[in-house]
Scaffold this active site. Sequence first.
Site, PDB file in Angstrom:
ATOM      1  N   ASN A 107       0.824  -1.204   0.000  1.00  0.00           N
ATOM      2  CA  ASN A 107       0.000   0.000   0.000  1.00  0.00           C
ATOM      3  C   ASN A 107       0.857   1.251   0.000  1.00  0.00           C
ATOM      4  OD1 ASN A 107      -2.046  -1.778   0.107  1.00  0.00           O
ATOM      5  ND2 ASN A 107      -2.604  -1.430   2.237  1.00  0.00           N
ATOM      6  N   VAL A 108       0.294   2.267  -0.633  1.00  0.00           N
ATOM      7  CA  VAL A 108       1.014   3.537  -0.756  1.00  0.00           C
ATOM      8  C   VAL A 108       0.302   4.624   0.040  1.00  0.00           C
ATOM      9  CG1 VAL A 108       1.990   2.943  -3.009  1.00  0.00           C
ATOM     10  CG2 VAL A 108      -0.260   4.039  -2.925  1.00  0.00           C
ATOM     11  N   HIS A 124       5.794  -0.575  -2.753  1.00  0.00           N
ATOM     12  CA  HIS A 124       5.319   0.147  -3.944  1.00  0.00           C
ATOM     13  C   HIS A 124       5.347   1.664  -3.775  1.00  0.00           C
ATOM     14  CE1 HIS A 124       3.040  -3.755  -5.305  1.00  0.00           C
ATOM     15  NE2 HIS A 124       4.347  -3.812  -5.516  1.00  0.00           N
ATOM     16  N   CYS A 139      18.671  22.487 -12.489  1.00  0.00           N
ATOM     17  CA  CYS A 139      17.532  23.416 -12.365  1.00  0.00           C
ATOM     18  C   CYS A 139      16.309  22.756 -11.711  1.00  0.00           C
ATOM     19  CB  CYS A 139      17.150  23.940 -13.754  1.00  0.00           C
ATOM     20  SG  CYS A 139      16.903  22.640 -14.977  1.00  0.00           S
ATOM     21  N   CYS A 156      13.739  23.301 -17.343  1.00  0.00           N
ATOM     22  CA  CYS A 156      13.938  22.317 -18.421  1.00  0.00           C
ATOM     23  C   CYS A 156      12.666  21.558 -18.810  1.00  0.00           C
ATOM     24  CB  CYS A 156      15.019  21.327 -18.010  1.00  0.00           C
ATOM     25  SG  CYS A 156      14.514  20.240 -16.657  1.00  0.00           S
ATOM     26  N   SER A 195      -5.014  -9.169  -3.632  1.00  0.00           N
ATOM     27  CA  SER A 195      -5.473 -10.139  -4.636  1.00  0.00           C
ATOM     28  C   SER A 195      -4.350 -11.104  -5.000  1.00  0.00           C
ATOM     29  CB  SER A 195      -5.960  -9.402  -5.886  1.00  0.00           C
ATOM     30  OG  SER A 195      -4.933  -8.560  -6.384  1.00  0.00           O
ATOM     31  N   ASN A 219      -8.966 -12.602   3.763  1.00  0.00           N
ATOM     32  CA  ASN A 219      -9.557 -11.905   2.615  1.00  0.00           C
ATOM     33  C   ASN A 219     -11.026 -12.321   2.503  1.00  0.00           C
ATOM     34  OD1 ASN A 219     -10.099 -10.998  -0.184  1.00  0.00           O
ATOM     35  ND2 ASN A 219      -7.881 -10.795  -0.307  1.00  0.00           N
TER      36      ASN A 219
HETATM   37  C1  BJW Z   1     -10.335  -7.029   1.435  1.00  0.00           C
HETATM   38  C2  BJW Z   1     -11.302  -6.201   1.939  1.00  0.00           C
HETATM   39  C3  BJW Z   1     -11.347  -6.108   3.321  1.00  0.00           C
HETATM   40  C4  BJW Z   1     -11.517  -6.100  -0.154  1.00  0.00           C
HETATM   41  N1  BJW Z   1     -10.478  -6.804   4.080  1.00  0.00           N
HETATM   42  N2  BJW Z   1      -9.477  -7.699   2.189  1.00  0.00           N
HETATM   43  C5  BJW Z   1       5.946 -12.630 -12.393  1.00  0.00           C
HETATM   44  C6  BJW Z   1       4.859 -13.167 -13.072  1.00  0.00           C
HETATM   45  C7  BJW Z   1       4.023 -12.362 -13.843  1.00  0.00           C
HETATM   46  C8  BJW Z   1       4.247 -10.985 -13.962  1.00  0.00           C
HETATM   47  C9  BJW Z   1       5.310 -10.463 -13.285  1.00  0.00           C
HETATM   48  C10 BJW Z   1       6.141 -11.274 -12.531  1.00  0.00           C
HETATM   49  N3  BJW Z   1       7.103 -10.477 -11.969  1.00  0.00           N
HETATM   50  C11 BJW Z   1       6.878  -9.196 -12.355  1.00  0.00           C
HETATM   51  C12 BJW Z   1       5.809  -9.159 -13.170  1.00  0.00           C
HETATM   52  C13 BJW Z   1       5.244  -7.944 -13.816  1.00  0.00           C
HETATM   53  C14 BJW Z   1       4.407  -7.089 -12.916  1.00  0.00           C
HETATM   54  C15 BJW Z   1       3.221  -7.906 -12.427  1.00  0.00           C
HETATM   55  O1  BJW Z   1       3.187  -8.427 -11.350  1.00  0.00           O
HETATM   56  N4  BJW Z   1       2.204  -7.990 -13.272  1.00  0.00           N
HETATM   57  C16 BJW Z   1       1.006  -8.747 -12.928  1.00  0.00           C
HETATM   58  C17 BJW Z   1      -0.225  -7.836 -13.069  1.00  0.00           C
HETATM   59  C18 BJW Z   1       0.918  -9.960 -13.785  1.00  0.00           C
HETATM   60  N5  BJW Z   1       5.192  -6.557 -11.806  1.00  0.00           N
HETATM   61  C19 BJW Z   1       5.880  -5.425 -11.909  1.00  0.00           C
HETATM   62  O2  BJW Z   1       5.911  -4.796 -12.964  1.00  0.00           O
HETATM   63  C20 BJW Z   1       6.694  -4.955 -10.712  1.00  0.00           C
HETATM   64  N6  BJW Z   1       8.013  -4.625 -11.126  1.00  0.00           N
HETATM   65  C21 BJW Z   1       8.887  -5.531 -11.520  1.00  0.00           C
HETATM   66  O3  BJW Z   1       8.647  -6.711 -11.511  1.00  0.00           O
HETATM   67  O4  BJW Z   1      10.062  -4.972 -11.945  1.00  0.00           O
HETATM   68  C22 BJW Z   1      11.068  -5.803 -12.505  1.00  0.00           C
HETATM   69  C23 BJW Z   1      12.257  -4.898 -12.764  1.00  0.00           C
HETATM   70  C24 BJW Z   1      13.485  -5.227 -12.210  1.00  0.00           C
HETATM   71  C25 BJW Z   1      14.583  -4.402 -12.462  1.00  0.00           C
HETATM   72  C26 BJW Z   1      14.447  -3.264 -13.248  1.00  0.00           C
HETATM   73  C27 BJW Z   1      13.221  -2.932 -13.780  1.00  0.00           C
HETATM   74  C28 BJW Z   1      12.107  -3.767 -13.540  1.00  0.00           C
HETATM   75  C29 BJW Z   1       6.132  -3.652 -10.164  1.00  0.00           C
HETATM   76  C30 BJW Z   1       4.769  -3.800  -9.610  1.00  0.00           C
HETATM   77  C31 BJW Z   1       4.271  -2.443  -9.138  1.00  0.00           C
HETATM   78  C32 BJW Z   1       2.817  -2.475  -8.745  1.00  0.00           C
HETATM   79  N7  BJW Z   1       2.370  -1.151  -8.586  1.00  0.00           N
HETATM   80  C33 BJW Z   1       0.973  -0.924  -8.192  1.00  0.00           C
HETATM   81  C34 BJW Z   1       0.657   0.569  -8.350  1.00  0.00           C
HETATM   82  C35 BJW Z   1       1.230   1.368  -7.184  1.00  0.00           C
HETATM   83  C36 BJW Z   1       0.864   2.788  -7.288  1.00  0.00           C
HETATM   84  C37 BJW Z   1      -0.616   3.054  -7.164  1.00  0.00           C
HETATM   85  O5  BJW Z   1      -1.252   2.713  -6.146  1.00  0.00           O
HETATM   86  O6  BJW Z   1      -1.143   3.652  -8.095  1.00  0.00           O
HETATM   87  O7  BJW Z   1       0.769  -1.372  -6.861  1.00  0.00           O
HETATM   88  S1  BJW Z   1      -0.170  -1.915  -9.161  1.00  0.00           S
HETATM   89  C38 BJW Z   1      -1.265  -2.236  -7.816  1.00  0.00           C
HETATM   90  O8  BJW Z   1      -1.312  -3.625  -7.516  1.00  0.00           O
HETATM   91  C39 BJW Z   1      -0.663  -1.521  -6.600  1.00  0.00           C
HETATM   92  C40 BJW Z   1      -0.908  -2.510  -5.525  1.00  0.00           C
HETATM   93  O9  BJW Z   1      -0.004  -2.312  -4.463  1.00  0.00           O
HETATM   94  C41 BJW Z   1      -0.730  -3.829  -6.228  1.00  0.00           C
HETATM   95  C42 BJW Z   1      -1.397  -4.983  -5.559  1.00  0.00           C
HETATM   96  O10 BJW Z   1      -2.786  -4.786  -5.506  1.00  0.00           O
HETATM   97  P1  BJW Z   1      -3.574  -5.270  -4.196  1.00  0.00           P
HETATM   98  O11 BJW Z   1      -3.080  -4.525  -3.039  1.00  0.00           O
HETATM   99  O12 BJW Z   1      -3.549  -6.739  -4.144  1.00  0.00           O
HETATM  100  O13 BJW Z   1      -5.039  -4.699  -4.499  1.00  0.00           O
HETATM  101  P2  BJW Z   1      -6.220  -5.317  -5.374  1.00  0.00           P
HETATM  102  O14 BJW Z   1      -7.143  -4.200  -5.667  1.00  0.00           O
HETATM  103  O15 BJW Z   1      -5.709  -6.123  -6.516  1.00  0.00           O
HETATM  104  O16 BJW Z   1      -6.923  -6.373  -4.402  1.00  0.00           O
HETATM  105  C43 BJW Z   1      -7.594  -5.989  -3.246  1.00  0.00           C
HETATM  106  C44 BJW Z   1      -7.896  -7.217  -2.424  1.00  0.00           C
HETATM  107  O17 BJW Z   1      -8.491  -6.799  -1.204  1.00  0.00           O
HETATM  108  C45 BJW Z   1      -8.899  -8.194  -3.076  1.00  0.00           C
HETATM  109  O18 BJW Z   1      -8.396  -9.517  -2.955  1.00  0.00           O
HETATM  110  C46 BJW Z   1     -10.166  -8.046  -2.233  1.00  0.00           C
HETATM  111  O19 BJW Z   1     -10.920  -9.262  -2.111  1.00  0.00           O
HETATM  112  C47 BJW Z   1      -9.555  -7.690  -0.893  1.00  0.00           C
HETATM  113  N8  BJW Z   1     -10.441  -6.955   0.003  1.00  0.00           N
HETATM  114  N9  BJW Z   1     -12.015  -5.666   0.858  1.00  0.00           N
HETATM  115  C48 BJW Z   1      -9.552  -7.586   3.432  1.00  0.00           C
HETATM  116  N10 BJW Z   1     -12.281  -5.327   3.913  1.00  0.00           N
END
Ligand code: BJW
Length: 246
Positions: A107-108, A124, A139, A156, A195, A219
């Site tokens: 989380n952010v 993140h 600059c 810039c 998720s 979850n």
């Molecule tokens: C409840 C509830 C309640 C509801 N109580 N629960 C391996 C395999 C496949 C792909 C990849 C891999 N490795 C890397 C990748 C690529 C990619 C990736 O994972 N893609 C997938 C989509 C397939 N990963 C990346 O690109 C990462 N970087 C990377 O790998 O870099 C390599 C590298 C190395 C060296 C140089 C350069 C590159 C970076 C990932 C960054 C993710 N960023 C985000 C955005 C952050 C900014 C923003 O907020 O805008 O992070 S994406 C988004 O997803 C955000 C979240 O932190 C993250 C996870 O989401 P989260 O938290 O799980 O939320 P939701 O909405 O998905 O789910 C909510 C859940 O809550 C649900 O389950 C509900 O049921 C539950 N819920 N109410 C408890 N009351």
Amino acid sequence: MSHLANDLDMARRWLADAAHVAVLTGAGVSAESGVPTFRDALTGLWAHFRPEELATEDAFRRDPARVWDWYQHRRRMLRDVLPNAGHRALAAFQQRHPGRLTLVTQNVDGLHQRAGSEGVLCLHGDLFADRWLDAARACCRLDAAAAGSPPHCGGCGNLVRPGVVWFGEALPVAALEAAERAAHACDVMLVAGTSGQVYPAAGLAHLARRAGAQVVIVNPGPTELDDTAHLVLAGTSARLLPELLG
Ligand code: BJW
């Protein structure tokens, strides 16, 4: 005793016996504070975008105003929310048991820190931080950026972007390495409100399982990590985390 009560009981025993607990949280832990989960944040004006179309550097370069406005909208929304019982339960456990719990979050929103959690490993980034899109030149001064959507360097033209980790970007090395160490060393890994779709964060649960930890998911819905877990507790984090950690 119901199925959930039995499972809660077992998870509580594992936690009581654990020398070290690692916790991985996602957007769901803030849902009961009124913060839409990452995938639910795409509502209203943004409903027709996929996350990958907003949370990437390419998307920002293509249409900086649109992406910046989405982040400003989320920043405004967060000003009025408070940590909930789930955040507070994690912070209270850490205070009662110094050194026993490592909190890793995707989380952010800063709500774990506002609840009092210490040493939170933020994978993140920080929604409220700003940084330059391109390498800063002499600059480029964030405190003097020219107003705009997004703000920019008057010298810039470099653009200000949010200090979060977008798809395709590397996670902060120190935080990721510390999280991997915690996943490797823990006796119990609690995975709450995510998720489990995004890597490398989701990989921490696999790592913990391979290293011999009990993996427990909290979850209300199914996750991509359910098959990796020893226990899946179906319920919200504001309800179940206090029961588990209280
Ligand atoms: C409840 C509830 C309640 C509801 N109580 N629960 C391996 C395999 C496949 C792909 C990849 C891999 N490795 C890397 C990748 C690529 C990619 C990736 O994972 N893609 C997938 C989509 C397939 N990963 C990346 O690109 C990462 N970087 C990377 O790998 O870099 C390599 C590298 C190395 C060296 C140089 C350069 C590159 C970076 C990932 C960054 C993710 N960023 C985000 C955005 C952050 C900014 C923003 O907020 O805008 O992070 S994406 C988004 O997803 C955000 C979240 O932190 C993250 C996870 O989401 P989260 O938290 O799980 O939320 P939701 O909405 O998905 O789910 C909510 C859940 O809550 C649900 O389950 C509900 O049921 C539950 N819920 N109410 C408890 N009351």
